[in-house]
Design an enzyme around this catalytic site. Structure first.
Site, PDB file in Angstrom:
ATOM      1  N   ASP A 132       8.140 -25.864   8.332  1.00 33.51           N
ATOM      2  CA  ASP A 132       8.045 -25.226   6.880  1.00 33.51           C
ATOM      3  C   ASP A 132       8.826 -25.875   5.909  1.00 33.51           C
ATOM      4  O   ASP A 132       9.025 -25.087   4.849  1.00 33.51           O
ATOM      5  CB  ASP A 132       7.784 -23.614   6.932  1.00 33.51           C
ATOM      6  CG  ASP A 132       9.245 -23.172   7.519  1.00 33.51           C
ATOM      7  OD1 ASP A 132      10.631 -23.908   7.657  1.00 33.51           O
ATOM      8  OD2 ASP A 132       9.325 -22.074   8.123  1.00 33.51           O
ATOM      9  N   GLU A 142       5.342 -25.887  15.622  1.00 34.07           N
ATOM     10  CA  GLU A 142       5.783 -24.644  15.325  1.00 34.07           C
ATOM     11  C   GLU A 142       4.484 -24.087  14.166  1.00 34.07           C
ATOM     12  O   GLU A 142       5.182 -23.647  13.011  1.00 34.07           O
ATOM     13  CB  GLU A 142       7.120 -24.681  14.501  1.00 34.07           C
ATOM     14  CG  GLU A 142       7.839 -23.467  14.700  1.00 34.07           C
ATOM     15  CD  GLU A 142       9.302 -23.411  14.065  1.00 34.07           C
ATOM     16  OE1 GLU A 142       9.248 -23.306  13.031  1.00 34.07           O
ATOM     17  OE2 GLU A 142      10.326 -23.305  15.020  1.00 34.07           O
ATOM     18  N   GLU A 168       9.210 -21.508   2.273  1.00 36.84           N
ATOM     19  CA  GLU A 168       8.811 -21.889   3.331  1.00 36.84           C
ATOM     20  C   GLU A 168       7.364 -21.257   3.738  1.00 36.84           C
ATOM     21  O   GLU A 168       6.618 -21.780   4.357  1.00 36.84           O
ATOM     22  CB  GLU A 168       9.825 -21.432   4.488  1.00 36.84           C
ATOM     23  CG  GLU A 168      11.001 -22.307   4.642  1.00 36.84           C
ATOM     24  CD  GLU A 168      12.224 -21.715   3.243  1.00 36.84           C
ATOM     25  OE1 GLU A 168      11.921 -20.976   2.846  1.00 36.84           O
ATOM     26  OE2 GLU A 168      13.188 -22.473   3.410  1.00 36.84           O
ATOM     27  N   HIS A 206      21.649 -19.758   4.933  1.00 37.59           N
ATOM     28  CA  HIS A 206      21.670 -20.850   3.917  1.00 37.59           C
ATOM     29  C   HIS A 206      20.465 -20.546   3.211  1.00 37.59           C
ATOM     30  O   HIS A 206      19.954 -21.470   2.380  1.00 37.59           O
ATOM     31  CB  HIS A 206      21.299 -22.100   4.705  1.00 37.59           C
ATOM     32  CG  HIS A 206      20.201 -22.133   5.643  1.00 37.59           C
ATOM     33  ND1 HIS A 206      18.714 -22.410   5.135  1.00 37.59           N
ATOM     34  CD2 HIS A 206      19.762 -21.960   7.006  1.00 37.59           C
ATOM     35  CE1 HIS A 206      17.976 -22.131   6.011  1.00 37.59           C
ATOM     36  NE2 HIS A 206      18.816 -22.009   7.371  1.00 37.59           N
ATOM     37  N   ARG A 219      17.311 -19.895   0.704  1.00 32.32           N
ATOM     38  CA  ARG A 219      17.288 -19.890  -0.961  1.00 32.32           C
ATOM     39  C   ARG A 219      17.111 -18.423  -1.393  1.00 32.32           C
ATOM     40  O   ARG A 219      17.569 -18.184  -2.298  1.00 32.32           O
ATOM     41  CB  ARG A 219      16.224 -20.532  -1.201  1.00 32.32           C
ATOM     42  CG  ARG A 219      16.330 -22.111  -1.472  1.00 32.32           C
ATOM     43  CD  ARG A 219      15.050 -22.824  -1.953  1.00 32.32           C
ATOM     44  NE  ARG A 219      15.383 -24.139  -2.772  1.00 32.32           N
ATOM     45  CZ  ARG A 219      15.866 -25.075  -1.913  1.00 32.32           C
ATOM     46  NH1 ARG A 219      15.940 -24.981  -0.514  1.00 32.32           N
ATOM     47  NH2 ARG A 219      15.963 -26.541  -2.499  1.00 32.32           N
ATOM     48  N   HIS A 227      27.057 -24.250   5.591  1.00 35.11           N
ATOM     49  CA  HIS A 227      26.146 -25.245   5.275  1.00 35.11           C
ATOM     50  C   HIS A 227      26.463 -25.989   4.227  1.00 35.11           C
ATOM     51  O   HIS A 227      27.020 -25.441   3.171  1.00 35.11           O
ATOM     52  CB  HIS A 227      24.582 -24.182   5.032  1.00 35.11           C
ATOM     53  CG  HIS A 227      23.386 -24.930   4.854  1.00 35.11           C
ATOM     54  ND1 HIS A 227      23.305 -25.811   3.731  1.00 35.11           N
ATOM     55  CD2 HIS A 227      22.465 -25.017   5.807  1.00 35.11           C
ATOM     56  CE1 HIS A 227      21.930 -26.346   3.880  1.00 35.11           C
ATOM     57  NE2 HIS A 227      21.522 -25.966   5.067  1.00 35.11           N
TER      58      HIS A 227
HETATM   59  C1  UD1 Z   1      16.439 -27.000   3.844  1.00 35.22           C
HETATM   60  C2  UD1 Z   1      14.846 -26.235   3.947  1.00 35.22           C
HETATM   61  C3  UD1 Z   1      14.928 -25.017   4.692  1.00 35.22           C
HETATM   62  C4  UD1 Z   1      15.631 -25.113   5.855  1.00 35.22           C
HETATM   63  C5  UD1 Z   1      17.075 -25.707   5.643  1.00 35.22           C
HETATM   64  C6  UD1 Z   1      17.730 -25.892   7.052  1.00 35.22           C
HETATM   65  C7  UD1 Z   1      13.352 -26.613   2.065  1.00 35.22           C
HETATM   66  C8  UD1 Z   1      12.779 -26.311   0.779  1.00 35.22           C
HETATM   67  N1  UD1 Z   1      14.486 -26.034   2.486  1.00 35.22           N
HETATM   68  O1  UD1 Z   1      17.034 -26.075   3.010  1.00 35.22           O
HETATM   69  O2  UD1 Z   1      13.636 -24.493   4.937  1.00 35.22           O
HETATM   70  O3  UD1 Z   1      15.729 -23.828   6.465  1.00 35.22           O
HETATM   71  O4  UD1 Z   1      17.004 -27.190   5.055  1.00 35.22           O
HETATM   72  O5  UD1 Z   1      19.117 -26.061   7.100  1.00 35.22           O
HETATM   73  O6  UD1 Z   1      12.589 -27.359   2.648  1.00 35.22           O
HETATM   74  N2  UD1 Z   1      23.216 -30.784   1.635  1.00 35.22           N
HETATM   75  C9  UD1 Z   1      24.169 -31.896   1.714  1.00 35.22           C
HETATM   76  N3  UD1 Z   1      23.896 -32.689   2.945  1.00 35.22           N
HETATM   77  C10 UD1 Z   1      23.000 -32.179   3.926  1.00 35.22           C
HETATM   78  C11 UD1 Z   1      22.263 -31.093   3.847  1.00 35.22           C
HETATM   79  C12 UD1 Z   1      22.204 -30.626   2.579  1.00 35.22           C
HETATM   80  O7  UD1 Z   1      24.824 -32.324   0.977  1.00 35.22           O
HETATM   81  O8  UD1 Z   1      23.217 -32.885   5.159  1.00 35.22           O
HETATM   82  C13 UD1 Z   1      23.290 -30.162   0.189  1.00 35.22           C
HETATM   83  C14 UD1 Z   1      22.675 -31.226  -0.765  1.00 35.22           C
HETATM   84  O9  UD1 Z   1      23.391 -30.888  -2.118  1.00 35.22           O
HETATM   85  C15 UD1 Z   1      21.307 -30.931  -1.084  1.00 35.22           C
HETATM   86  C16 UD1 Z   1      21.327 -29.311  -0.931  1.00 35.22           C
HETATM   87  O10 UD1 Z   1      22.347 -28.833   0.402  1.00 35.22           O
HETATM   88  O11 UD1 Z   1      20.643 -31.031  -2.291  1.00 35.22           O
HETATM   89  C17 UD1 Z   1      20.145 -28.477  -0.562  1.00 35.22           C
HETATM   90  O12 UD1 Z   1      19.258 -29.138   0.532  1.00 35.22           O
HETATM   91  P1  UD1 Z   1      17.792 -28.688   0.623  1.00 35.22           P
HETATM   92  O13 UD1 Z   1      17.093 -29.579   1.936  1.00 35.22           O
HETATM   93  O14 UD1 Z   1      16.967 -29.047  -0.693  1.00 35.22           O
HETATM   94  O15 UD1 Z   1      17.944 -27.010   1.078  1.00 35.22           O
HETATM   95  P2  UD1 Z   1      18.374 -26.467   2.303  1.00 35.22           P
HETATM   96  O16 UD1 Z   1      18.891 -25.209   1.688  1.00 35.22           O
HETATM   97  O17 UD1 Z   1      19.294 -27.229   3.222  1.00 35.22           O
HETATM   98  N1  UDP Z   2      23.154 -25.622  13.851  1.00 37.32           N
HETATM   99  C1  UDP Z   2      23.916 -26.595  14.087  1.00 37.32           C
HETATM  100  N2  UDP Z   2      25.228 -26.543  13.587  1.00 37.32           N
HETATM  101  C2  UDP Z   2      25.423 -25.577  12.865  1.00 37.32           C
HETATM  102  C3  UDP Z   2      24.846 -24.483  12.490  1.00 37.32           C
HETATM  103  C4  UDP Z   2      23.370 -24.674  13.113  1.00 37.32           C
HETATM  104  O1  UDP Z   2      23.611 -27.710  15.056  1.00 37.32           O
HETATM  105  O2  UDP Z   2      26.811 -25.612  12.143  1.00 37.32           O
HETATM  106  C5  UDP Z   2      21.773 -25.483  14.452  1.00 37.32           C
HETATM  107  C6  UDP Z   2      21.296 -24.447  15.215  1.00 37.32           C
HETATM  108  O3  UDP Z   2      21.531 -24.483  16.552  1.00 37.32           O
HETATM  109  C7  UDP Z   2      19.731 -24.411  15.047  1.00 37.32           C
HETATM  110  C8  UDP Z   2      19.509 -25.131  13.777  1.00 37.32           C
HETATM  111  O4  UDP Z   2      20.830 -25.824  13.439  1.00 37.32           O
HETATM  112  O5  UDP Z   2      19.182 -25.155  16.070  1.00 37.32           O
HETATM  113  C9  UDP Z   2      19.339 -24.226  12.543  1.00 37.32           C
HETATM  114  O6  UDP Z   2      19.315 -24.759  11.423  1.00 37.32           O
HETATM  115  P1  UDP Z   2      19.477 -23.983  10.139  1.00 37.32           P
HETATM  116  O7  UDP Z   2      19.804 -22.623  10.347  1.00 37.32           O
HETATM  117  O8  UDP Z   2      19.943 -24.866   9.281  1.00 37.32           O
HETATM  118  O9  UDP Z   2      17.709 -23.867   9.709  1.00 37.32           O
HETATM  119  P2  UDP Z   2      16.546 -23.164  10.043  1.00 37.32           P
HETATM  120  O10 UDP Z   2      16.484 -22.687  11.579  1.00 37.32           O
HETATM  121  O11 UDP Z   2      17.040 -21.756   9.441  1.00 37.32           O
HETATM  122  O12 UDP Z   2      15.423 -23.767   9.255  1.00 37.32           O
END
Ligand code: UD1
Ligand code: UDP
Length: 372
Positions: free
Chosen positions: A99, A121, A135, A209, A211, A242
């Site tokens: 999602d 999924e 999502e 994490h 939103r 995160h």
């Molecule tokens: C995203 C997904 C969410 C998922 C989550 C898992 C969307 C809208 N959101 O949310 O569904 O549950 O990932 O973690 O698709 N950033 C870094 N490095 C990284 C990752 C993120 O710096 O490796 C920072 C960046 O500033 C980036 C921000 O996090 O712009 C947000 O990342 P984004 O993928 O937009 O949203 P998540 O909150 O990570």
């Molecule tokens: N995870 C990881 N390192 C971390 C925190 C989580 O590898 O420090 C793994 C966790 O075991 C799970 C996945 O990341 O498999 C979940 O990711 P996240 O919570 O970012 O996203 P969501 O599942 O909510 O979309």
């Protein structure tokens, strides 16, 4: 020579990579499949951690992540860049997962190119448009676009049927996260500890994490953690934070200088899986962690008001707590102090899968798409 089925998997975030890895590994070892991987890199560092662990070398890397990115740019960028990739690769099937914005935009882009889509999924729902945001709408759109729906549970199958998806396009496969978890726990030893935790204390592992928790809800959650540390000197908190700046700002401001609170960088998947195994209780708003914890017999308090994953609640491991400070404190302390309740909540029956979901998915693809 037999022609192969060209399967293009597109994903971009940490959880998608973890959950797609078993499928990609299965595609790679299946003779009549040609696996091609495109990462959007919606996440950069957190994605690369997973690619390295599972030894996945993307054929295409869109490298789109920007600091504090917004949904409009993210969606537009993926739509535009995947168009070029479809023209170049001409896949028989595009696979997307879950999602995220990567899943939404890639499936929409594949639809514009009239390429069949498989949604892994599929079928998760809260039936609340803004929860989780964005999502819930992302997965609804991906489901409507898709031709193959790989549903992790019976409840997800029922949601798809209710949404009018044809029964013969729905496949109950289990969740590939269990394949990834079991493989990782079995094949990777816990890494030498980077954090100096005290083995005599009970560890509460925390991740956050979402939103919809930004701002006040996340502040409440952090204040609850702060009070829990103050009130219980037999606990410590391990919190891999995160990389989203909206999360980091609040978490470091409230929990940054507290004794027995370890704020650390996101862990690689293998050490994180072992950290889950070591934890006494897990507090999280993560989807994936809720699915994994029942396999490890760890009670989870979910820091969300609604869930699209009712199965683990029904089996007892997971409890929905929301972001009310007093409720988080009360339910965490109940688990800390009431052994009977704790024991009841440590079921090791996992409703999300048996470790063979990826195999089923690839077999279904093979049987439905003849190489042409
Ligand atoms: C995203 C997904 C969410 C998922 C989550 C898992 C969307 C809208 N959101 O949310 O569904 O549950 O990932 O973690 O698709 N950033 C870094 N490095 C990284 C990752 C993120 O710096 O490796 C920072 C960046 O500033 C980036 C921000 O996090 O712009 C947000 O990342 P984004 O993928 O937009 O949203 P998540 O909150 O990570
Ligand atoms: N995870 C990881 N390192 C971390 C925190 C989580 O590898 O420090 C793994 C966790 O075991 C799970 C996945 O990341 O498999 C979940 O990711 P996240 O919570 O970012 O996203 P969501 O599942 O909510 O979309």
């Amino acid at each position: 020579m037999q022609k192969k089925i060209k399967v293009l998997s597109i994903f971009g975030t940490r959880p998608e990579a973890i959950k797609m890895a078993p499928v990609i590994k299965e595609l790679e070892k299946t003779q009549n499949m040609h696996s091609i991987v495109c990462v959007t890199a919606q996440h950069r560092q957190m994605l690369d951690q997973v690619l390295e662990l599972f030894n996945i070398k993307p054929d295409f890397d869109l490298n789109i992540m920007k600091p504090n990115q917004n949904l409009w740019e993210l969606t537009a960028e993926i739509l535009l860049q995947t168009k070029n990739i479809f023209e170049q690769v001409k896949p028989d099937l595009v696979l997307v997962h879950g999602d995220t914005t990567s899943a939404l935009a890639s499936s929409l882009s594949a639809f514009y190119a009239k390429i069949p889509v498989g949604h892994i999924e599929a079928g998760l729902r809260t039936f609340d448009k803004y929860y989780p945001f964005p999502e819930e709408i992302n997965r609804i759109i991906a489901d409507y676009i898709s031709d193959f729906h790989f549903a992790p549970t019976k409840a997800a199958v029922d949601n798809l049927l209710k949404a009018g998806i044809k029964e013969n396009n729905i496949y109950l496969t289990g969740n590939t996260v269990i394949d990834a978890l079991l493989h990782t726990i079995e094949n990777y030893k816990p890494c030498p500890e980077k954090i100096n935790i005290d083995n005599n204390l009970k560890t509460i592992l925390v991740t956050a994490h979402r939103r919809e928790n930004f701002g006040e809800p996340l502040k409440n959650i952090c204040q609850a953690l702060s009070e829990l540390i103050e009130r219980n000197n037999n606990i410590q908190i391990v919190f891999p934070v995160h990389l989203n700046p909206n999360v980091r700002e609040i978490v470091y401001a409230i929990l940054g200088n507290l004794k027995r609170v370890y704020l650390i960088e996101p862990l690689d998947y293998a050490p994180f899986a072992h950290q889950m195994k070591q934890a006494y209780i897990i507090l999280t708003d993560s989807g994936g962690v809720q699915e994994e914890a029942p396999s490890l017999g760890k009670p989870v308090l979910v820091l969300r008001e609604e869930t699209e994953r009712p199965e683990a609640i029904e089996c007892g491991t997971v409890q929905l707590v929301g972001h009310n400070k007093e409720k988080i404190i009360a339910l965490t302390e109940e688990l800390l102090h009431n052994e009977q309740i704790y024991k009841k909540r440590t079921s090791v029956k996992n409703p999300y899968g048996d470790g063979f979901a990826a195999k089923r998915i690839v077999e279904i693809i093979g049987s439905k798409l003849e190489a042409n």
